[in-house]
Every structure is written in structure tokens, then in C-alpha cells.
Design an enzyme around this catalytic site. Structure first.
Site, short mmCIF file in Angstrom:
data_model
loop_
_atom_site.label_atom_id
_atom_site.label_comp_id
_atom_site.label_asym_id
_atom_site.label_seq_id
_atom_site.Cartn_x
_atom_site.Cartn_y
_atom_site.Cartn_z
N GLU A 109 3.47 7.49 -10.41
CA GLU A 109 4.52 8.20 -9.55
C GLU A 109 6.04 7.55 -10.22
O GLU A 109 6.66 8.83 -9.56
CB GLU A 109 4.24 6.51 -8.56
CG GLU A 109 5.18 7.49 -7.62
CD GLU A 109 5.04 7.24 -5.77
OE1 GLU A 109 3.33 6.54 -5.19
OE2 GLU A 109 5.42 8.16 -4.92
N ASP A 116 -1.18 4.58 -10.08
CA ASP A 116 0.14 3.93 -9.35
C ASP A 116 0.27 2.76 -8.04
O ASP A 116 -0.59 1.68 -7.84
CB ASP A 116 -0.49 5.11 -7.02
CG ASP A 116 0.83 5.23 -6.21
OD1 ASP A 116 1.92 4.02 -6.29
OD2 ASP A 116 0.38 5.49 -5.37
N ILE A 167 2.10 1.40 -5.89
CA ILE A 167 2.21 0.63 -5.17
C ILE A 167 1.58 1.70 -4.43
O ILE A 167 2.32 2.29 -3.83
CB ILE A 167 3.00 -0.19 -4.72
CG1 ILE A 167 3.38 -1.14 -5.13
CG2 ILE A 167 2.70 -0.82 -2.92
CD1 ILE A 167 4.90 -2.16 -4.49
N ASP A 168 0.14 1.96 -3.45
CA ASP A 168 -0.31 2.94 -3.05
C ASP A 168 0.18 2.72 -1.19
O ASP A 168 -0.23 1.80 -1.04
CB ASP A 168 -1.61 3.30 -2.93
CG ASP A 168 -1.47 5.36 -1.74
OD1 ASP A 168 -0.34 5.85 -2.43
OD2 ASP A 168 -2.54 4.91 -1.11
N THR A 196 3.66 2.29 -0.03
CA THR A 196 5.13 1.46 0.00
C THR A 196 5.47 0.38 1.17
O THR A 196 5.92 -0.06 1.33
CB THR A 196 5.80 1.99 -1.03
OG1 THR A 196 5.37 2.06 -2.35
CG2 THR A 196 6.78 1.65 -1.53
N ASP A 230 -1.96 9.26 -6.20
CA ASP A 230 -2.82 8.77 -5.25
C ASP A 230 -4.11 9.17 -5.33
O ASP A 230 -4.64 8.25 -4.33
CB ASP A 230 -1.78 9.13 -4.12
CG ASP A 230 -0.08 8.97 -3.99
OD1 ASP A 230 -0.18 8.25 -3.44
OD2 ASP A 230 0.16 10.43 -3.40
P1 2AM Z 1 2.98 5.79 -1.41
O1 2AM Z 1 2.58 4.47 -1.09
O2 2AM Z 1 2.78 5.84 -3.20
O3 2AM Z 1 4.69 6.80 -1.29
C1 2AM Z 1 1.52 7.35 3.05
O4 2AM Z 1 1.79 8.19 4.14
C2 2AM Z 1 0.71 8.20 2.88
O5 2AM Z 1 1.32 9.40 1.69
C3 2AM Z 1 0.97 6.67 1.13
O6 2AM Z 1 0.18 6.84 0.74
C4 2AM Z 1 1.91 7.44 0.10
O7 2AM Z 1 2.08 6.80 -0.87
C5 2AM Z 1 1.60 8.90 0.67
N1 2AM Z 1 2.93 9.60 0.40
C6 2AM Z 1 2.76 10.42 -0.85
N2 2AM Z 1 3.94 11.02 -0.89
C7 2AM Z 1 4.38 10.96 -0.02
C8 2AM Z 1 6.38 11.27 -0.44
N3 2AM Z 1 6.65 11.81 -0.33
N4 2AM Z 1 6.66 9.70 0.98
C9 2AM Z 1 6.03 9.10 1.57
N5 2AM Z 1 4.32 8.64 1.17
C10 2AM Z 1 3.96 9.05 0.53
CA CA Z 2 2.95 4.60 -4.47
#
Ligand code: 2AM
Ligand code: CA
Length: 272
Positions: free
Chosen positions: A70, A93, A95-96, A98, A221
Site C-alpha cells: 500500500e 498491507d 496495517i489494514d 490504520t 486490502d
Molecule cells: P487501510 O486501513 O489499509 O487504509 C476502512 O474503511 C477500510 O477500508 C480499511 O480496510 C482501509 O484500509 C480500507 N480503505 C481502502 N481504501 C481506503 C481509503 N482510500 N481511505 C481509507 N480507507 C481505505
Molecule cells: Ca493499510
């Protein structure tokens, strides 16, 4: 001698536990947080450091493999097309979830998926704070730590739980399936949101939820957790009804079985 996939899986398992230990102990300072596209799209120094650690370690062991992650997704040469000969592409990823990492320090995961061309090899999703490792190798079933996972058998729509990590994008922002998904929210038993695509797909794999919709999901993701979901008996597709591509972002629909996926798509998404 260990085979090609097993060797990589063992390595990935070691790395994910090492990276998880560091995140578990992390003390997050305000100065380590920054906005990407806005205040709802955040990154921390811990995301970046974890991805760098995973990239460095994977490439040191498998220099011909490619990595799609990511935080450094556009780094030169590291696209799926660049995996040479029979080598692999890793989707990571660091941290999924975050936002959960920042505000709750729980409900976040490290996600590592490995493919050989279009063939899934294995997926690992570590729920860092619960210390639960979801994992699957193709053809061998899905597990959470030592326990084998099976999706739920639920079919009746009024008995289903629907997970959606981005409530705003699923039900409030305009898109072509929104009316159908609002109808679905009324018809199911309940709607849940944890805020992590990977962990919510694993919840479907574990039978704790039955359906998932995510409007914004990228290869890092979902590419690890989709292997786990499939091995547990579930099914996933693009919200358009098409097969979910490996290498592009897409809205996704997932369910506890192929037949439920088709039914939900026909009744709530098709023609919307
Ligand atoms: P992330 O934490 O790796 O950013 C939260 O709504 C979920 O959607 C999380 O799994 C987050 O991943 C993902 N997500 C995907 N695209 C995102 C974006 N543009 N902004 C925030 N969350 C996103
Ligand atoms: Ca992430």
C-alpha cells in the site's frame, strides 16, 4: 526439500509475527500520523516502517519476486508484471485498519498474500491485538491459529449479518448500487462495521459474519483474505458481478457461499 510455496509460506509466517510484535508494542505519537488524501485517509510512520521491513525481508530472500504494497505501491519495477519467470507476486498491507490502529489500538491487521501469476499460493492475515493468525494455503483449507475455519451455512436473508468497512461509502455517498444495498441493510438481521477489509473478510471466513460489501478495496486490502475466504467455503466478486481482478482496486461483494453470493448480487445489485 520444501517446495516453492511452502518455503515462502514459512518465511511469511515468521515475518508477520515479527512485524506484529513491533506493532503490538508501538507507542503512537501524534507526530507519526499524517493525512494522505484527507482526514479520513491516514498513514503512520508504523505503516511505512512495517512495509519497508516486509519488503526488505521478502526481497532479500526472493529477489526475483514482485511486491505490491500500500505505502510504496508505485515503487519502480514492483508491479505484478515484473515478477520474473516462475516467481511470485506478494500483496502486502502493513496495517489494514490504520484508523483503528490510531484511535483504538485494536482491530487492525497485517495482510500478506502470495500469488504465482493468477494462481493463489497462500494468504496470511494477523489480527495483531487478538494475536490471531488467519491463514490458508491453496487447496488445504483455512485456519485461525490451529482451528479450521468454515463459513456459516446461513441462507435466509433475514438471518444474515452484513459487514461493511466503509459505511459512508456503502450507504451514504451516491453510487449505482446504493439503493439496492440500503434495501439489503433493511432485509438482513444486522449491519456491522469493523473498519478493516481484511479482518471483515476473515470474519466471513470464520462464520461470524455472512456477507461483506466494501466500496473501496485495493489488492493489498483483499488479496490475502480472499484466499482464506475461498478456502473456508466462501466466495467473492467485484460488486459489478464480474470476477474480482488481482491487480486493480474494486468495490467488492463477498458471501459465505457461491450460491448466496449469486443470490445477493441478483436481488440487490443487478440492474441497480
Ligand atoms: P487501510 O486501513 O489499509 O487504509 C476502512 O474503511 C477500510 O477500508 C480499511 O480496510 C482501509 O484500509 C480500507 N480503505 C481502502 N481504501 C481506503 C481509503 N482510500 N481511505 C481509507 N480507507 C481505505
Ligand atoms: Ca493499510
Amino acid at each position: 526439500m520444501k517446495n516453492f510455496a511452502q518455503e515462502r509460506f514459512d518465511h511469511a509466517q515468521e515475518l508477520i509475527y515479527q512485524a506484529g510484535k513491533v506493532l503490538y508494542q508501538a507507542k503512537l505519537e501524534q507526530s507519526a500520523i499524517s493525512e494522505k488524501s484527507g482526514h479520513q485517509d491516514l498513514v503512520t510512520r508504523w505503516d511505512q516502517q512495517t512495509e519497508q521491513f516486509l519488503r526488505r525481508s521478502i526481497l532479500a530472500a526472493y529477489p526475483d519476486d514482485a511486491i505490491v504494497g500500500e505505502e510504496y505501491s508505485s515503487m519502480g519495477g514492483e508491479s505484478a508484471a515484473m515478477a520474473v519467470n516462475n516467481s511470485c507476486t506478494w500483496y502486502i498491507d502493513p496495517i489494514d485498519g490504520t484508523t483503528n490502529f490510531i484511535n483504538q489500538h485494536r482491530h487492525y491487521a497485517i495482510s500478506i498474500g502470495c500469488y504465482q501469476a493468477e494462481e493463489p499460493l497462500f494468504g496470511l492475515v494477523l489480527d495483531v491485538e487478538q494475536q490471531e493468525l488467519y491463514w490458508a494455503c491453496r487447496g488445504e483449507g483455512a485456519f485461525c491459529n490451529e482451528t479450521q475455519l468454515h463459513t456459516s451455512q446461513r441462507e435466509q436473508i433475514s438471518q444474515l449479518l452484513l459487514n461493511t468497512p466503509g459505511v459512508l461509502y456503502t450507504f451514504l455517498k451516491p453510487h449505482s448500487c446504493r439503493d439496492g444495498l440500503i434495501r439489503l441493510a433493511h432485509d438482513v438481521r444486522g449491519v456491522r462495521s469493523m473498519g478493516s477489509v481484511a479482518l471483515e473478510l476473515c470474519a466471513v471466513a470464520a462464520g461470524e459474519s455472512d456477507l461483506l460489501v466494501a466500496m473501496r478495496s485495493s489488492p493489498w486490502d483483499h488479496n490475502a483474505a480472499r484466499i482464506i475466504l475461498n478456502e473456508a467455503g466462501g466466495s467473492i466478486c467485484a460488486l459489478s458481478g464480474q470476477p474480482l481482478p488481482l491487480d486493480s482496486a474494486s468495490p467488492i461483494l463477498a458471501a459465505n457461499s457461491q450460491s448466496l453470493l449469486q443470490k445477493i448480487w441478483r436481488e440487490y445489485c443487478q440492474g441497480e
